[in-house]
Motif scaffolding. Structure first.
Motif, PDB file in Angstrom:
ATOM      1  N   ALA A 142       0.857  -1.196   0.000  1.00  0.00           N
ATOM      2  CA  ALA A 142       0.000   0.000   0.000  1.00  0.00           C
ATOM      3  C   ALA A 142       0.888   1.240   0.000  1.00  0.00           C
ATOM      4  O   ALA A 142       2.108   1.139   0.142  1.00  0.00           O
ATOM      5  N   SER A 143       0.251   2.394  -0.181  1.00  0.00           N
ATOM      6  CA  SER A 143       1.007   3.656  -0.167  1.00  0.00           C
ATOM      7  C   SER A 143       0.275   4.695   0.677  1.00  0.00           C
ATOM      8  O   SER A 143      -0.900   4.989   0.434  1.00  0.00           O
ATOM      9  N   CYS A 144       0.957   5.201   1.705  1.00  0.00           N
ATOM     10  CA  CYS A 144       0.434   6.330   2.499  1.00  0.00           C
ATOM     11  C   CYS A 144       1.510   7.397   2.504  1.00  0.00           C
ATOM     12  O   CYS A 144       2.314   7.477   3.449  1.00  0.00           O
ATOM     13  N   PRO A 145       1.591   8.206   1.482  1.00  0.00           N
ATOM     14  CA  PRO A 145       2.667   9.213   1.454  1.00  0.00           C
ATOM     15  C   PRO A 145       2.560  10.169   2.629  1.00  0.00           C
ATOM     16  O   PRO A 145       1.467  10.435   3.119  1.00  0.00           O
ATOM     17  N   GLU A 146       3.718  10.648   3.076  1.00  0.00           N
ATOM     18  CA  GLU A 146       3.755  11.523   4.250  1.00  0.00           C
ATOM     19  C   GLU A 146       3.893  12.983   3.810  1.00  0.00           C
ATOM     20  O   GLU A 146       4.634  13.284   2.908  1.00  0.00           O
ATOM     21  N   PHE A 147       3.158  13.862   4.502  1.00  0.00           N
ATOM     22  CA  PHE A 147       3.171  15.287   4.141  1.00  0.00           C
ATOM     23  C   PHE A 147       3.725  16.181   5.244  1.00  0.00           C
ATOM     24  O   PHE A 147       3.641  17.396   5.142  1.00  0.00           O
ATOM     25  N   LEU A 148       4.243  15.565   6.320  1.00  0.00           N
ATOM     26  CA  LEU A 148       4.702  16.409   7.426  1.00  0.00           C
ATOM     27  C   LEU A 148       5.819  17.339   6.984  1.00  0.00           C
ATOM     28  O   LEU A 148       6.549  17.057   6.031  1.00  0.00           O
ATOM     29  N   ARG A 149       5.937  18.465   7.686  1.00  0.00           N
ATOM     30  CA  ARG A 149       7.017  19.419   7.418  1.00  0.00           C
ATOM     31  C   ARG A 149       7.955  19.433   8.612  1.00  0.00           C
ATOM     32  O   ARG A 149       7.489  19.471   9.755  1.00  0.00           O
ATOM     33  N   GLU A 150       9.242  19.389   8.354  1.00  0.00           N
ATOM     34  CA  GLU A 150      10.200  19.499   9.455  1.00  0.00           C
ATOM     35  C   GLU A 150       9.954  20.825  10.157  1.00  0.00           C
ATOM     36  O   GLU A 150       9.666  21.836   9.520  1.00  0.00           O
ATOM     37  N   GLY A 151      10.043  20.815  11.476  1.00  0.00           N
ATOM     38  CA  GLY A 151       9.805  22.042  12.254  1.00  0.00           C
ATOM     39  C   GLY A 151       8.411  22.052  12.861  1.00  0.00           C
ATOM     40  O   GLY A 151       8.207  22.586  13.935  1.00  0.00           O
ATOM     41  N   THR A 152       7.441  21.447  12.138  1.00  0.00           N
ATOM     42  CA  THR A 152       6.071  21.335  12.690  1.00  0.00           C
ATOM     43  C   THR A 152       5.581  19.898  12.491  1.00  0.00           C
ATOM     44  O   THR A 152       4.392  19.643  12.304  1.00  0.00           O
ATOM     45  N   ALA A 153       6.538  18.968  12.519  1.00  0.00           N
ATOM     46  CA  ALA A 153       6.250  17.591  12.100  1.00  0.00           C
ATOM     47  C   ALA A 153       5.193  16.896  12.967  1.00  0.00           C
ATOM     48  O   ALA A 153       4.327  16.186  12.442  1.00  0.00           O
ATOM     49  N   ILE A 249      15.446  33.318  -1.715  1.00  0.00           N
ATOM     50  CA  ILE A 249      16.593  32.753  -2.429  1.00  0.00           C
ATOM     51  C   ILE A 249      16.266  31.379  -3.010  1.00  0.00           C
ATOM     52  O   ILE A 249      17.151  30.677  -3.479  1.00  0.00           O
ATOM     53  N   GLY A 250      14.993  30.999  -2.961  1.00  0.00           N
ATOM     54  CA  GLY A 250      14.601  29.731  -3.578  1.00  0.00           C
ATOM     55  C   GLY A 250      14.388  28.639  -2.556  1.00  0.00           C
ATOM     56  O   GLY A 250      14.726  28.789  -1.390  1.00  0.00           O
ATOM     57  N   TYR A 251      13.836  27.526  -3.022  1.00  0.00           N
ATOM     58  CA  TYR A 251      13.567  26.402  -2.111  1.00  0.00           C
ATOM     59  C   TYR A 251      14.770  25.460  -2.047  1.00  0.00           C
ATOM     60  O   TYR A 251      15.509  25.307  -3.015  1.00  0.00           O
ATOM     61  N   GLY A 252      14.960  24.858  -0.871  1.00  0.00           N
ATOM     62  CA  GLY A 252      16.003  23.841  -0.693  1.00  0.00           C
ATOM     63  C   GLY A 252      15.414  22.695   0.104  1.00  0.00           C
ATOM     64  O   GLY A 252      14.202  22.461   0.041  1.00  0.00           O
ATOM     65  N   GLY A 253      16.250  21.996   0.858  1.00  0.00           N
ATOM     66  CA  GLY A 253      15.748  20.928   1.716  1.00  0.00           C
ATOM     67  C   GLY A 253      15.811  19.566   1.054  1.00  0.00           C
ATOM     68  O   GLY A 253      16.156  19.427  -0.111  1.00  0.00           O
ATOM     69  N   LYS A 258      14.408  17.340  -4.742  1.00  0.00           N
ATOM     70  CA  LYS A 258      14.447  15.972  -5.284  1.00  0.00           C
ATOM     71  C   LYS A 258      13.079  15.538  -5.839  1.00  0.00           C
ATOM     72  O   LYS A 258      13.008  14.884  -6.871  1.00  0.00           O
ATOM     73  N   ASP A 259      12.011  15.947  -5.187  1.00  0.00           N
ATOM     74  CA  ASP A 259      10.692  15.500  -5.647  1.00  0.00           C
ATOM     75  C   ASP A 259      10.287  16.168  -6.959  1.00  0.00           C
ATOM     76  O   ASP A 259       9.660  15.540  -7.820  1.00  0.00           O
ATOM     77  N   VAL A 260      10.658  17.434  -7.109  1.00  0.00           N
ATOM     78  CA  VAL A 260      10.335  18.114  -8.371  1.00  0.00           C
ATOM     79  C   VAL A 260      11.108  17.464  -9.515  1.00  0.00           C
ATOM     80  O   VAL A 260      10.555  17.160 -10.572  1.00  0.00           O
ATOM     81  N   ARG A 261      12.389  17.202  -9.257  1.00  0.00           N
ATOM     82  CA  ARG A 261      13.200  16.563 -10.303  1.00  0.00           C
ATOM     83  C   ARG A 261      12.692  15.149 -10.593  1.00  0.00           C
ATOM     84  O   ARG A 261      12.653  14.718 -11.744  1.00  0.00           O
ATOM     85  N   ALA A 262      12.273  14.447  -9.531  1.00  0.00           N
ATOM     86  CA  ALA A 262      11.786  13.075  -9.732  1.00  0.00           C
ATOM     87  C   ALA A 262      10.502  13.076 -10.569  1.00  0.00           C
ATOM     88  O   ALA A 262      10.364  12.257 -11.484  1.00  0.00           O
ATOM     89  N   LEU A 263       9.595  14.017 -10.308  1.00  0.00           N
ATOM     90  CA  LEU A 263       8.347  14.048 -11.092  1.00  0.00           C
ATOM     91  C   LEU A 263       8.659  14.407 -12.547  1.00  0.00           C
ATOM     92  O   LEU A 263       8.080  13.835 -13.475  1.00  0.00           O
ATOM     93  N   HIS A 264       9.583  15.317 -12.725  1.00  0.00           N
ATOM     94  CA  HIS A 264       9.989  15.676 -14.083  1.00  0.00           C
ATOM     95  C   HIS A 264      10.532  14.443 -14.799  1.00  0.00           C
ATOM     96  O   HIS A 264      10.216  14.171 -15.956  1.00  0.00           O
ATOM     97  N   ASP A 319      17.273  21.405  12.046  1.00  0.00           N
ATOM     98  CA  ASP A 319      18.734  21.466  11.880  1.00  0.00           C
ATOM     99  C   ASP A 319      19.139  20.795  10.572  1.00  0.00           C
ATOM    100  O   ASP A 319      20.296  20.504  10.340  1.00  0.00           O
ATOM    101  N   ASP A 320      18.167  20.547   9.711  1.00  0.00           N
ATOM    102  CA  ASP A 320      18.408  19.853   8.442  1.00  0.00           C
ATOM    103  C   ASP A 320      19.067  20.816   7.454  1.00  0.00           C
ATOM    104  O   ASP A 320      18.512  21.877   7.148  1.00  0.00           O
ATOM    105  N   ILE A 321      20.234  20.433   6.956  1.00  0.00           N
ATOM    106  CA  ILE A 321      20.918  21.315   5.989  1.00  0.00           C
ATOM    107  C   ILE A 321      20.985  20.654   4.607  1.00  0.00           C
ATOM    108  O   ILE A 321      21.701  21.129   3.739  1.00  0.00           O
ATOM    109  N   ARG A 322      20.207  19.571   4.425  1.00  0.00           N
ATOM    110  CA  ARG A 322      20.247  18.913   3.105  1.00  0.00           C
ATOM    111  C   ARG A 322      19.742  19.881   2.034  1.00  0.00           C
ATOM    112  O   ARG A 322      18.686  20.452   2.168  1.00  0.00           O
ATOM    113  N   GLU A 323      20.543  20.052   0.989  1.00  0.00           N
ATOM    114  CA  GLU A 323      20.239  20.988  -0.114  1.00  0.00           C
ATOM    115  C   GLU A 323      19.878  22.389   0.401  1.00  0.00           C
ATOM    116  O   GLU A 323      19.005  23.060  -0.160  1.00  0.00           O
ATOM    117  N   SER A 324      20.542  22.808   1.480  1.00  0.00           N
ATOM    118  CA  SER A 324      20.300  24.149   2.003  1.00  0.00           C
ATOM    119  C   SER A 324      20.992  25.168   1.096  1.00  0.00           C
ATOM    120  O   SER A 324      22.184  25.042   0.797  1.00  0.00           O
TER     121      SER A 324
END
Ligand code: NAD
Length: 426
Positions: A142-153, A249-253, A258-264, A319-324
């Motif tokens: 099955a698939s239950c995609p997660e929509f939580l946001r870091e900081g208010t997870a 300055i644009g989106y990171g994280g 990664k998700d935009v590139r993956a959908l593309h 404290d996530d700096i991935r693609e910051s």
């Protein structure tokens, strides 16, 4: 069972336990599991430490390194491992498949195996194939995609806008509906491919809003308009909404890029040129360099210039700096010969792993700006938003503030003698 003790897996584990379920959270990282068993969190997230500790104490939550030792009598297994991008933009599913293999080798009775990780359409079929290579009895994917946001997870998990449940059998659907029954929100019951697409389409749409307002900001600068007021004016229109219309300055994280590139990539693989997404990606990658150009315009040659940076995480409350973008811009500042001093309320340790001793780490925001030729605002932490700039008067070498997040009122900073530049405003 939750597989993966990262941002999604750990929050899901603690929240499901809080809702009264017995949860075992499994990760292959022995340091992480050891730490969690001692109450040490692997990352910063408001409220997570208390929630984990309370549920460990109540014996509803356990942490382990082994799927095999804990899989007996498990009804639902959530795969929450990472799906980082490959160079092509395609999602790398090796962690997901590794988890599926382990499940296939260990499972002994019916369970619903659910991807919470963001995976492209078709992943569930591949998971089924991997599990079925070793396990020949009944189970469901099955698939239950997660929509939580870091900081208010935690809040996002407990009070989400919606829960998406993608299944291929009534039995799996009933299990998952029951599991989520205490969470009050709309539940989208659908088939797996649609569930997987909802996640990508949602993130891609939010990224599109950001790139859109950044393009609007760039035009605002040329025509003498103020993007903040434009966004406000647009946001009152219920069809548009104010959220994600923050120029900067644009989106990171770890998700949007990664998700935009993956959908593309998914679209391309299936013979569809998703032109809008191509533009969203391009706008986002150029936005930070427009900001950089502003720095160069004000300071000229950066060689030996002292620059203070506020904010390292890709967004506040994490404290996530991935693609910051902050990290990317700092790398460029260093390359151009600037002396950089940084401050972030929680992301300094993670940043140090990447930037090493090439920058100075400051114990306070004011100290990072002290004697600097310019102060750059990279992350919209409240601590920066509420900063009293009186403190910095006369303490910088040049009173220059270049704000990548539009946190301040130009009139206020100008009255204190600062040369203030922001994005999409005069
Ligand atoms: N971080 C977010 O805000 C967020 C929000 C929604 C969805 N997502 C998606 O959720 C997924 C997980 O994201 P994250 O940020 O939690 O990742 P993460 O990198 O923080 O955590 C992944 C964890 O999985 C563990 N792991 C890897 N392979 C494993 C295996 N075979 N068995 C057990 N554990 C294994 C890793 O050690 C790590 O602790 C991704 O697909 C991401 O796109 C993330």
């Amino acid at each position: 069972m939750i597989i993966g003790a990262g941002y999604v897996g750990l929050v899901s584990s603690a929240c499901f336990a809080e809702l009264g379920h017995n949860v075992v959270c499994v990760d292959t990282d022995s340091e992480k599991i050891k730490g969690l068993n001692q109450g040490i969190m692997p990352f910063f997230e408001p409220g997570i430490k208390d929630l984990v500790s309370a549920n460990l104490l109540a014996a509803r939550l356990q942490f382990s390194l082994s799927i095999k030792d804990n899989i007996n009598n498990v009804d639902v297994i959530f795969i929450c491992v990472g799906t980082p991008p490959k160079k092509t933009g395609q999602a790398d599913l090796s962690q997901v498949f590794q988890a599926a293999e382990e499940i296939g080798r260990s499972i002994k009775q019916y369970a619903v195996i659910v991807t919470k990780s963001t995976v492209p359409v078709g992943a569930a079929k591949k998971i089924r194939k991997i599990i079925s290579a070793n396990y020949h009895s009944e189970y469901d994917v099955a698939s239950c995609p997660e929509f939580l946001r870091e900081g208010t997870a935690i809040k996002d998990f407990m009070c989400p806008d919606r829960i998406v449940i993608g299944t291929e059998s009534l039995r799996a659907r009933e299990w998952l509906v029951k599991l989520h029954e205490k969470i009050e929100c709309p539940k989208i019951l659908t088939e797996i491919a649609t569930a997987e697409m909802i996640k990508y389409a949602s993130n891609a749409f939010l990224a599109t809003k950001i790139s859109f307002i950044n393009e609007v900001a760039n035009v605002c600068e040329l025509v003498g308009a103020d993007v903040e007021r434009v966004a406000e004016g647009m946001g009152y229109d219920k069809r548009i909404g104010r959220a994600f219309l923050n120029a900067g300055i644009g989106y990171g994280g770890s998700c949007f890029p990664k998700d935009v590139r993956a959908l593309h990539h998914i679209a391309e693989e299936n013979g569809c040129l998703f032109q809008l997404l191509k533009a969203v990606i391009e706008v986002n990658s150029q936005q930070k360099w427009l900001f950089y150009k502003k720095i160069k315009t004000v300071l000229g040659n950066l060689e030996e210039k002292s620059i203070g940076v506020w904010g390292l995480s890709f967004k506040p409350e994490t404290d996530d700096i991935r693609e910051s973008i902050a990290i990317e811009l700092i790398e460029k500042l260093i390359e151009d010969g600037a002396k950089v001093k940084v401050y972030d309320p929680v992301a300094m340790a993670n940043a140090q792993k990447v930037l090493g001793d090439r920058v100075g780490y400051c114990f306070s925001a004011a100290y990072a700006a002290e004697a600097a030729d310019a102060l750059l605002i990279m992350t919209e932490w409240d601590e920066f938003r509420n900063f009293d700039f009186n403190i910095l008067r006369g303490r910088m070498r040049q009173q220059v503030v270049i704000d990548g997040r539009n946190l301040y009122d130009k009139a206020v900073l100008s009255s204190l003698g600062f040369n203030y530049l922001s994005v999409g405003r005069q």
